[in-house]
Write an enzyme that holds these catalytic residues in place. Structure first.
Site, PDB file in Angstrom:
ATOM      1  N   GLY A 524      35.266  31.546  38.907  1.00  0.00           N
ATOM      2  CA  GLY A 524      36.716  31.326  38.875  1.00  0.00           C
ATOM      3  C   GLY A 524      37.263  31.185  37.476  1.00  0.00           C
ATOM      4  O   GLY A 524      38.463  31.365  37.257  1.00  0.00           O
ATOM      5  N   GLU A 525      36.437  30.884  36.505  1.00  0.00           N
ATOM      6  CA  GLU A 525      36.898  30.677  35.138  1.00  0.00           C
ATOM      7  C   GLU A 525      37.108  32.019  34.447  1.00  0.00           C
ATOM      8  O   GLU A 525      36.227  32.891  34.472  1.00  0.00           O
ATOM      9  CB  GLU A 525      35.868  29.840  34.378  1.00  0.00           C
TER      10      GLU A 525
END
Length: 1167
Positions: A524-525
């Site tokens: 997700g980063e």
């Protein structure tokens, strides 16, 4: 002619159809005419069409039976590659196991069976030259099964024509079984019936398959290529009959062909069996019963059970089939969890529970049978199956339960994989540690990688870690993505190696990114995504240098594709990106230039229509447990084909690519080393199997015993425990053995009889059976069994109104006790009913299993209802007589040397608990100690010595007990035992009598009780005077007892001891030194102690006189003469005056040592 007959079928006349079937079967069966190729296929088609098109139920059954018989004829000839073979007759009744029972019109089954018999018998004995019928017409194409569905010829492969025809028929049956409905042909019912018929015929073929299917690579490949594909495709259907047929065919493959189908079975077992088995809450009743029946059949074959564990649970690349099966059976046996919602009725749930328990019992029973077999025949003998004998009866085996030749015998090349248990122990340990590393990685990826590298499960290089992440099943895809996106140096190198392992050459960009992302979930980063996409773009451009101007183009486009995939398939996004938006967003990304709109449009269409997913995302949503299981097995994509909620047949469509991929995997793995099929004969492999299954089995048996009163269920559980004890005991697995023995001991409920039921009485019977059957291996577990026997005997005495054992200890006078035994009892409980006797009240109130005393607090009386219930339960125990109880102790003679020592130790421990009871001391085990010592007294000296070491410590410990009555009773028991032992003669220079009597000496020296000491003196006196001829080394202990008595401070003990001592010296002096002259010294020291008596001067004076007598004997050389006298010369030898000068003494130093105690004693007298 055949063509003309075939054209006559389908006329609508039942009689004509029957005649056609009869002619066609006769033609195929004829040993004189060989029908092959197109003509044979045409006959099969005609029979198919009669079955599908006839209105008459009898004709349909007949057509099916004729087809099955044709299959038996064709494939029996194929096996032998000859026309002259014995043909089995099909059993019509078994053929209708799954379908078409409703077609039976009265006695149709009998009619068809007679029809088949008539044709088969008419063709017997016609020995004529074989005439081959050439390939005939393909038919007119008007039949339901048209000519396009079945191939009429086979490509030449060097096989004989007979085997070519068998291969052709098998291939066509598989193809017919895979035909699905379509828009052009929507008659689903006919297609379904045709499919089912094909599967039934394949079942017949596989159930009767012989060595050719293993030895001939072409036929084994046909199973993999055609039959396995049929199983795969049909597993997507929800039709119950098809599922039953698939399971039956799979069982045949597992029983007979598992050595050549290792990879295939590793996929189909979880798909067909485990998936249904593990569905506890909402299973289909018929579906799960089918699976349980298959598992029960499988569990009866010990070789299948062993092979599954060895080849799958010990293989790091295979699913843990045995472990999952046992755990699935446990879940089914326990039923739905409390509070959960289930679709099962109570009756269905109970049925599942019972069947799963039966399967578990069969598994452990098979393990025990295999163990016993291997221990008898030796580890190096070839394994033999219980089903190794081919049935000779004239019926085909439809269910595959009989006539099965072991896979080992028919596939000898697997024997090259024979390996000992040590190597499998290493493989199993490797797999467990590897799975531990996977689990650790899924929680903490860096620590998981570190653990796997340090334990040398994966390589320490970035390439090794990348290969692990890419190829290992069971890893969490989200965790993989997070790890690949890390910025640490090593993680970055791993990510680069991971991306570089992909070959994107000639792949479209959309397909390349789809291929790349199928193994992990993007983190997700944003920074992590950036690093991964940057490397992907570089790798893609390197594999396809002419695709884009620079890697920057691929990098930006990759981001756009990911955003498009999220936008198009996320329900939270309301305003979806259009194709124009996507093209506009990607303008100028190719070094300032635009990519072709057609190219971008094609990518857009592909992504919108087909979401980019990971492998695991392709399956339907399931529970976390099911998902993790599927991932571990690597079967997520396959399970996507199997949607059990589907209600109608559907074509596979796009999933055909996945099926093709699975087939390619099978072919790729078939020649690799990991596909080697192992067979073991080392029973040590059972240790690892028991470690896997003992916990689930114990839980299933215990819970069922506790919750169910059904006799069948409880009987199965007790049988399972007995088999489990047998396996664990023989294998020396102490923890597991004791767990099972403790469980059945607790379920006897002998510690709380008021709650006893029939199942608890059955548990008592089971524990008696365990003691007799596996006594040689029980070791410490004997204590639990003997405790139960002690409690059982106590209950028997109470029920019969016999006196409690406490009555033995009311006074210290044994004779008085014996007189009062008869009057000390109380009326029989079974006759008189309620009786508030303290002993009875204590038992009725009960206690815990581990408590040594039942109902210690008996201040409160029990109610009449409790007493009546107790009495009723005592009647239940009447099923077990005293014979069964005593048989265990009599059977101790047959225990081996290690077992008898363990048995005696346990019996002494139980007896100690009985005797030390503060409220109700008992002597049951003590009397049994005397019994078993008597039974085993004839054992060899080495074993008896070990037994007596245990018994000696026991008698000493109890003899010094503070409870005087107990100590007296124990010493009297020891006297009885010693009297029996002294009946045996002892040879010279042995010391065992002395060891045997030593407990008397120790208790005499350490006890403070006058009664005990007096009893010991009386016991020794009685033994010596009645068995003086047999006393040899025992004289030493005798004199030590009398020495301790002479030094006692109580006059009566001194006088009693001296009375016996006087008689010994006066009348039996020659016996003292008969075997060992050193006992003379012990006698002298004893007399010297008596000379110091302060109670009676006569004792002292007589002792001095006896010392003078001993001195005279010594001076005369009597000791030495006795030592040299012949055996049996027990009288005092005559004294030769001429020999008194010492010529008889060969060692004057030894002779002088006998004078020392005499002279020392005389010096003491003078002063």
């Amino acid at each position: 002619m055949i063509e003309a007959v075939c054209k006559s079928a389908g006329s609508g006349e039942d009689a004509v159809d029957l005649a056609v079937l009869k002619v066609l079967l006769s033609a195929v069966r004829s040993p004189c005419v060989y029908i092959r190729g197109e003509c044979l296929v045409h006959i099969v088609k005609t029979c198919y069409n009669v079955y599908l098109g006839s209105v008459s139920g009898t004709n349909q059954i007949c057509a099916k039976a004729v087809l099955a018989q044709i299959m038996l004829i064709v494939f029996a000839r194929m096996e032998e590659d000859s026309m002259e073979v014995g043909i089995r007759t099909v059993s019509v009744n078994e053929l209708l196991e799954f379908t078409d029972r409703n077609l039976n019109e009265g006695n149709s089954i009998q009619i068809v069976q007679s029809f088949i018999y008539e044709v088969m018998e008419a063709s017997e004995g016609n020995a004529s030259p074989v005439v081959e019928v050439p390939n005939g017409s393909k038919g007119d194409g008007k039949t339901e099964v048209d000519s396009g569905e079945m191939e009429n010829g086979a490509e030449s492969s060097g096989e004989s024509v007979i085997r070519e025809d068998g291969f052709l028929i098998f291939k066509n049956l598989c193809k017919l079984s895979m035909k699905f409905s379509s828009q052009e042909q929507s008659d689903d019912l006919i297609l379904l019936r045709g499919k089912i018929l094909s599967l039934e015929l394949l079942k017949v073929v596989m159930n009767n398959g012989g060595p050719i299917w293993r030895s001939n690579e072409r036929f084994l490949s046909a199973i993999k290529q055609f039959l396995c594909l049929s199983l795969l495709k049909n597993s997507a259907l929800s039709v119950m009959t098809i599922f039953q047929l698939l399971c039956s065919i799979f069982m045949s493959l597992l029983s007979k062909f598992r050595s050549g189908l290792k990879e295939e079975i590793g996929i189909f077992f979880p798909m067909l069996i485990l998936r249904v088995l593990e569905n506890v809450l909402q299973p289909s009743f018929l579906q799960k019963m089918t699976v349980l029946n298959i598992l029960e059949k499988m569990s009866h074959d010990s070789h299948i059970i062993i092979d599954i564990f060895v080849n799958y649970d010990c293989d790091v690349n295979a699913p843990n089939i045995f472990e999952r099966t046992v755990n699935g059976l446990l879940k089914t046996a326990l039923g739905p969890p409390p509070g959960s919602t289930t679709t099962l009725s109570p009756i269905q749930d109970l049925t599942f529970r019972l069947e799963s328990v039966k399967c578990l019992v069969s598994i452990i029973k098979s393990m025990g049978a295999w163990m016993d077999q291997q221990l008898i025949i030796g580890d190096f003998s070839p394994p033999k199956s219980s089903e190794s004998e081919i049935s000779t009866e004239n019926h085909a085996i439809i269910n595959g339960e009989e006539g099965t030749i072991p896979d080992y015998e028919l596939h000898p090349e697997t024997n090259s994989g024979l390996s000992d248990a040590a190597s499998f122990e290493q493989r199993r340990a490797y797999k467990l540690e590897f799975q531990k590393g996977i689990s650790l990685f899924n929680r903490k990826p860096s620590k998981g990688i570190e653990f796997l590298i340090s334990s040398k499960k994966i390589g320490g290089s970035p390439e090794g870690v990348a290969a692990f992440l890419k190829n290992t099943a069971g890893l969490n895809e989200t965790v993989i993505g997070d790890y690949l996106g890390e910025r640490e140096d090593f993680s970055l190198k791993v990510m680069h190696a991971y991306v570089d392992s992909f070959n994107f050459e000639a792949l479209d960009f959309g397909e390349a990114i789809r291929f790349f992302l199928r193994g992990f979930r993007l983190p997700g980063e944003a920074q992590k995504i950036d690093r991964i996409m940057e490397k992907f773009a570089e790798r893609y451009c390197k594999c396809n240098p002419n695709s884009f101007t620079s890697a920057d183009t691929a990098y930006v486009l990759a981001y756009s594709v990911i955003l498009l995939n999220t936008d198009a398939h996320n329900n939270m996004v309301k305003d979806k990106m259009t194709k124009a938006d996507f093209i506009r967003n990607n303008r100028g990304i190719d070094d300032g230039k635009d990519l072709p709109e057609e190219y971008l449009g094609a990518i857009y269409d592909h992504i919108v229509k087909n979401e980019i997913k990971m492998n695991a995302d392709s399956s339907a949503p399931q529970s976390k447990q099911a998902n993790s299981f599927n991932k571990l097995l690597g079967l997520d994509g396959i399970f996507n084909l199997v949607n059990w909620k589907q209600t109608e047949e559907k074509p596979l469509g796009a999933n055909g690519l996945l099926i093709k991929h699975i087939q390619e995997q099978f072919k790729a793995k078939s020649g690799k080393s990991e596909s080697v099929y192992y067979a073991v004969t080392d029973v040590a492999i059972l240790r690892f199997m028991v470690e896997v299954c003992w916990g689930p089995m114990l839980a299933a048996f215990s819970v069922t015993l506790d919750q169910s009163d059904d006799k069948v269920a409880t009987s199965q559980c007790l049988q399972g425990i007995r088999h489990a004890v047998h396996v664990t005991a023989v294998m020396g697995m102490q923890t597991q053995r004791d767990a099972f023995v403790t469980t059945v001991a607790k379920f006897t409920f002998l510690h709380c009889v008021a709650d006893m039921k029939q199942k608890n009485v059955d548990a008592v019977k089971a524990i008696i059976a365990i003691a007799i059957e596996d006594g040689n291996y029980l070791q410490e577990a004997w204590e639990h069994i003997l405790t139960c026997l002690s409690r059982f005997e106590h209950l028997q005495l109470l029920g019969e109104g016999a006196p409690t054992d406490a009555s033995f200890f009311t006074t210290s006078n044994i004779e008085t006790d014996e007189k009062t035994h008869k009057s000390a009892g109380f009326p029989s409980l079974k006759r008189k009913g309620t009786l508030q006797n303290p002993a009875v009240v204590a038992v009725v109130r009960g206690g815990s299993y581990d408590s040594t005393t039942l109902g210690v607090n008996t201040s409160n009386l029990v109610t009449p209802d409790q007493m009546n219930n107790f009495i009723l339960n005592l009647h239940l125990l009447d099923q077990i007589g005293s014979f069964e109880l005593n048989h265990i102790f009599a059977h101790s003679q047959r225990l081996n040397s290690e077992a008898i020592v363990a048995f005696v130790k346990a019996l002494c421990k139980v007896s100690m608990s009985e005797l030390q009871s503060p409220t109700d001391p008992r002597v049951f085990s003590l009397t049994k100690i005397v019994e078993i010592a008597h039974y085993n007294m004839n054992r060899i000296r080495l074993v008896w010595s070990r037994i007596w070491n245990v018994l000696s410590d026991f008698f000493v410990s109890v003899g010094l007990s503070e409870n005087l009555s107990v100590a007296i009773f124990v010493m009297d028991s020891l006297r009885q035992l010693a009297m029996k032992f002294l009946e045996r003669e002892e040879l010279a220079n042995y010391n065992f009598q002395n060891e045997f009597l030593r407990p008397f000496v120790i208790v005499m020296q350490k006890s403070n009780s006058t009664e005990i000491k007096e009893l010991i003196v009386r016991c020794i006196s009685q033994m010596v005077l009645s068995r003086v001829n047999n006393v040899k080394s025992g004289w030493k202990s005798v004199f030590m007892v009398f020495t301790a008595a002479a030094a006692d401070e109580r006059k009566n003990i001194v006088l009693l001891a001296f009375e016996t001592m006087e008689k010994i010296v006066r009348e039996y002096f020659p016996y003292i030194t008969e075997t060992e002259t050193t006992t003379f010294t012990d006698c002298v020291r004893c007399l010297i102690t008596f000379t110091n008596s302060r109670f009676n001067s006569d004792v002292s004076l007589n002792a001095i006189a006896f010392l003078r007598f001993c001195a005279v004997k010594l001076a005369e050389g009597g000791l030495v003469c006795n030592e040299r006298s012949e055996e049996g010369g027990l009288s005092t030898p005559p004294v030769d005056k001429d020999a008194s000068d010492g010529q008889l003494f060969t060692d004057r130093d030894d002779h002088a040592s006998y004078w020392i105690p005499l002279l020392t004693g005389n010096l003491l007298f003078k002063f």
